[in-house]
Write a protein that holds these residues in place. Structure first.
Motif, mmCIF file in Angstrom:
data_model
loop_
_atom_site.group_PDB
_atom_site.id
_atom_site.type_symbol
_atom_site.label_atom_id
_atom_site.label_comp_id
_atom_site.label_asym_id
_atom_site.label_seq_id
_atom_site.Cartn_x
_atom_site.Cartn_y
_atom_site.Cartn_z
ATOM 1 N N THR A 6 0.839 -1.188 0.000
ATOM 2 C CA THR A 6 0.000 0.000 0.000
ATOM 3 C C THR A 6 0.881 1.247 0.000
ATOM 4 O O THR A 6 2.101 1.151 0.150
ATOM 5 N N VAL A 7 0.249 2.389 -0.198
ATOM 6 C CA VAL A 7 0.965 3.661 -0.112
ATOM 7 C C VAL A 7 0.233 4.497 0.919
ATOM 8 O O VAL A 7 -1.005 4.521 0.934
ATOM 9 N N ALA A 8 0.955 5.148 1.789
ATOM 10 C CA ALA A 8 0.294 6.003 2.779
ATOM 11 C C ALA A 8 1.100 7.272 2.971
ATOM 12 O O ALA A 8 2.320 7.272 2.815
ATOM 13 N N MET A 9 0.375 8.345 3.315
ATOM 14 C CA MET A 9 1.063 9.595 3.652
ATOM 15 C C MET A 9 1.580 9.474 5.082
ATOM 16 O O MET A 9 0.888 8.982 5.967
ATOM 17 N N CYS A 10 2.794 9.938 5.280
ATOM 18 C CA CYS A 10 3.346 9.952 6.635
ATOM 19 C C CYS A 10 3.663 11.384 7.009
ATOM 20 O O CYS A 10 4.209 12.138 6.196
ATOM 21 N N TYR A 11 3.303 11.731 8.233
ATOM 22 C CA TYR A 11 3.550 13.082 8.727
ATOM 23 C C TYR A 11 4.407 12.986 9.981
ATOM 24 O O TYR A 11 4.233 12.065 10.783
ATOM 25 N N PRO A 27 -4.075 2.185 5.740
ATOM 26 C CA PRO A 27 -5.450 1.704 5.570
ATOM 27 C C PRO A 27 -5.775 0.617 6.588
ATOM 28 O O PRO A 27 -4.899 -0.146 6.989
ATOM 29 N N LYS A 28 -7.041 0.594 7.005
ATOM 30 C CA LYS A 28 -7.484 -0.490 7.903
ATOM 31 C C LYS A 28 -7.833 -1.688 7.022
ATOM 32 O O LYS A 28 -8.569 -1.576 6.056
ATOM 33 N N PRO A 32 4.379 10.680 0.724
ATOM 34 C CA PRO A 32 3.917 9.300 0.582
ATOM 35 C C PRO A 32 5.058 8.291 0.717
ATOM 36 O O PRO A 32 6.175 8.547 0.268
ATOM 37 N N TYR A 33 4.745 7.187 1.355
ATOM 38 C CA TYR A 33 5.704 6.085 1.514
ATOM 39 C C TYR A 33 5.037 4.782 1.081
ATOM 40 O O TYR A 33 3.818 4.631 1.211
#
Ligand SMILES: *[C@@H]1O[C@H](CO)[C@@H](O)[C@H](O)[C@H]1NC(C)=O
Ligand SMILES: *[C@@H]1O[C@H](CO)[C@@H](O)[C@H](O)[C@H]1NC(C)=O
Ligand SMILES: *[C@@H]1O[C@H](CO)[C@@H](O)[C@H](O)[C@H]1NC(C)=O
Length: 615
Positions: A83-88, A96-97, A140-141
């Protein structure tokens, strides 16, 4: 006499400044220790040169590293989900769940952003305060989950494609939405896909992101590459997604040994100064007809093929630092191409530029270099200054095993930290510290004494009628093996008075172009004196110091009975001088350690240049 003092505005100011300095110091300490972005599956074990089995991944180790991102450590377990998710910063990553599948492990983050300009920004500013402002933006990571079993549904393929190119079609392909960071400007439109399959014979077991034109590390293949942004090079900097299918064992270097004729040949590659992007050549006649990294690699390949050395030593500043080698993992496979392809044992040291930019500490970089094929790199003891303080034995030809020569690698650091106690000190280079010298001397004193001159052992006794003189070698002395020290920044003694021979001539040869050399050397004396003190009839100790660092110095000189040589700059990516050929120095040990000979290879001439015996 004690009187009452009033706290004036001056004192209050001093107090505030002191408090600020303390906060800064604390920040820097915490900041420094938290730089360990890369967690490796298991601690680096001291490499025994008798146990250099191929580095083969097994299931137990793979399971233990289920949730670890360590891309150069092969893991046999297939990837199960991506998956790809934004990291802050502070807030973490918006993952994602998904239904908690007991078959799969937790999400593992590929620790470089899928956004090249953020990666560059963070890498360039690593370790500096300016990193803060941009961290408020997310990036994004990529994340993946590893399956715990070899059977079932796994990821069979990954593709990164530009939006204008043909997209993969089929029910098994899933597209990943890559969110755009808030501050993103115009950029190449692309899509990331993965394909799943059941019981795949060659599933994907690792995923990573790299930048720039360098090839992927051994074992990886490119899953797609897109132009990311216009950087400093001629072409747009690229972002590349790479994958590894079922890992193969990493070949290891065999123990180093003298050849049967008593020779051992070392090629020194000094100061490559490679970057993420291929920058313009420096100090050459025709910049337009020069490719700084490709042409340098071609030279190194030519010299290796001509010399067929037993060992290649990279004596530091493989990376350019200075903001251009901002992701070490993207640069490493580039400068290692010639050596990995040919399967020659090699070892690296660090210079002052290797950790100037980027994400990794010196130790982390050395751990990665130790995982490359045919590498003899070791991280070395953690309790002393620097990374990569270690020694490597060069042994007698098999089946004998005596250590006939010791190769010492020492880390001369970069710059000492600014000292509040000595703020007036000039900006010196670092040096080989007392704890490193003590470690080396301890090792030196443990070396086995052997009979010299060394004679190869006679063939095994096949009958009892072998004449006794064949079995009893003529011994003239019993001593520990001699040694060669490789250290990037030159010892101060390299700038001291030179020995004179019986004819009254100075014992030196080669070119020394760099003025103000002493200020460019190690900031403190110590190593040379300590090793001189160790030298006696029993322990000949170090006979030769090999340095890089000063690209336009390529001379050898004898000082207080010991030779000190500079390799000379190899690379078009590093500074040099127009008309001063790029060059590399070769050292050949002959007679099983009795004689040292050196010569140069140059870019504009064939053959051995200025061959000299170091007498
Ligand atoms: C995958 O392999 C397992 C075990 O060998 C088997 O039980 C299963 O039916 C296979 N699945 C598919 C879709 O072929
Ligand atoms: C010694 O042996 C090595 C390896 O077999 C060979 O490459 C080299 O040319 C030989 N050197 C001499 C001086 O015979
Ligand atoms: C360097 O060589 C690689 C591989 O041969 C090639 O893809 C690349 O375009 C070359 N770079 C330059 C600047 O010539």
């Amino acid at each position: 006499m004690l009187g009452r003092r009033r706290v004036g505005p001056g004192a209050l100011g001093a107090l505030l400044v002191t408090a600020w300095v303390v906060i800064l110091a604390l920040y820097m300490t915490i900041h420094h220790t938290s730089k360990h972005v890369l967690r490796l599956g298991r601690p680096h074990e001291a490499e025994q040169d008798t146990a250099r089995e191929p580095l083969a991944p097994n299931l137990a180790e793979s399971l233990a590293a289920l949730h670890t991102f360590a891309p150069l450590r092969p893991n046999v377990l297939p990837l199960y989900d991506i998956t790809v998710a934004m990291c802050y910063p502070v807030f973490g990553c918006a993952l994602p769940k998904r239904a908690n599948d007991r078959e799969a492990g937790d999400w593992v983050r590929v620790d470089r952003p899928v956004y090249a300009s953020v990666a560059q920004w963070r890498g360039r500013h690593a370790g500096s305060f300016t990193r803060k402002p941009l961290s408020k933006f997310g990036s994004p990571y990529l994340f993946y989950r590893r399956a715990r079993t070899m059977h079932g549904r796994h990821i069979a393929d990954v593709q990164l494609v530009e939006a204008s190119a043909a997209q993969p079609i089929g029910d098994d392909w899933h597209q990943l939405r890559v969110p755009r960071p808030k501050f993103s400007r115009k950029r190449t439109k692309y899509a990331l896909y993965f394909r799943t399959g059941y019981n795949t014979t060659d599933p994907i077991t690792e995923l990573d992101v790299m930048y720039g034109p360098n090839p992927p590390p051994p074992g990886f293949v490119v899953a797609g590459s897109i132009p990311a942004f216009q950087g400093h090079g001629k072409h747009a900097a690229r972002m590349t997604v790479i994958v590894r299918h079922t890992p193969k064992p990493t070949p290891r270097a065999p123990p180093l040994r003298f050849n049967a004729n008593g020779t051992f040949t070392i090629l020194q590659i000094a100061d490559l100064h490679f970057s993420v992007e291929e920058l313009a050549c420096r100090d050459v006649e025709d910049v337009d007809r020069c490719a700084s990294q490709n042409d340098t690699l071609a030279l190194v390949e030519r010299w290796i093929d001509e010399e067929k050395p037993d060992l290649v030593v990279f004596t530091g500043d493989q990376l350019n630092g200075q903001g251009t080698s901002w992701d070490e993992r993207s640069v490493m496979p580039g400068w290692l191409v010639p050596i990995v392809r040919r399967g020659i044992p090699w070892l690296p040291l660090f210079g002052n530029h290797d950790t100037e930019s980027g994400y990794l500490t010196r130790r982390e970089q050395m751990e990665l270099l130790a995982l490359y094929p045919y590498s003899l790199a070791q991280v070395g003891p953690a309790s002393i200054h620097g990374a990569g303080n270690f020694d490597v034995a060069v042994r007698a030809p098999a089946p004998s095993n005596e250590e006939l020569l010791t190769l010492w690698c020492l880390d001369s650091g970069d710059h000492p930290p600014f000292s509040l106690l000595h703020p007036w000190e000039p900006y010196l280079y670092d040096w080989v510290h007392t704890d490193q010298i003590q470690w080396m001397i301890k090792q030196l004193r443990q070396k086995m004494r052997i009979a010299w001159p060394y004679k190869p052992r006679p063939p095994p006794l096949t009958s009892s009628l072998v004449p006794p003189h064949l079995v009893m070698p003529q011994i003239s002395r019993v001593q520990r093996p001699p040694g060669i020290v490789f250290v990037h920044i030159p010892v101060q003694e390299a700038f001291d008075a030179v020995d004179v021979d019986d004819n009254g001539d100075e014992m030196r040869f080669g070119v020394r172009e760099e003025r103000f050399s002493r200020l460019g050397g190690q900031g403190r004396r110590g190593l040379f004196d300590a090793l001189e003190h160790e030298r006696n009839d029993d322990t000949p100790g170090v006979q030769l110091y090999v340095h890089g660092h000063m690209h336009n110095n390529e001379d050898c000189r004898r000082v207080r009975g010991v030779w000190i040589c500079f390799g000379g700059g190899v690379s078009y990516a590093g500074y040099g001088k127009v008309g001063f050929a790029r060059r590399a120095r070769v050292y050949q040990v002959r007679g099983f350690g009795q004689t040292l000979v050196t010569w140069h290879r140059m870019d504009d001439r064939e053959g051995r240049i200025e061959e000299r015996v170091l007498g």
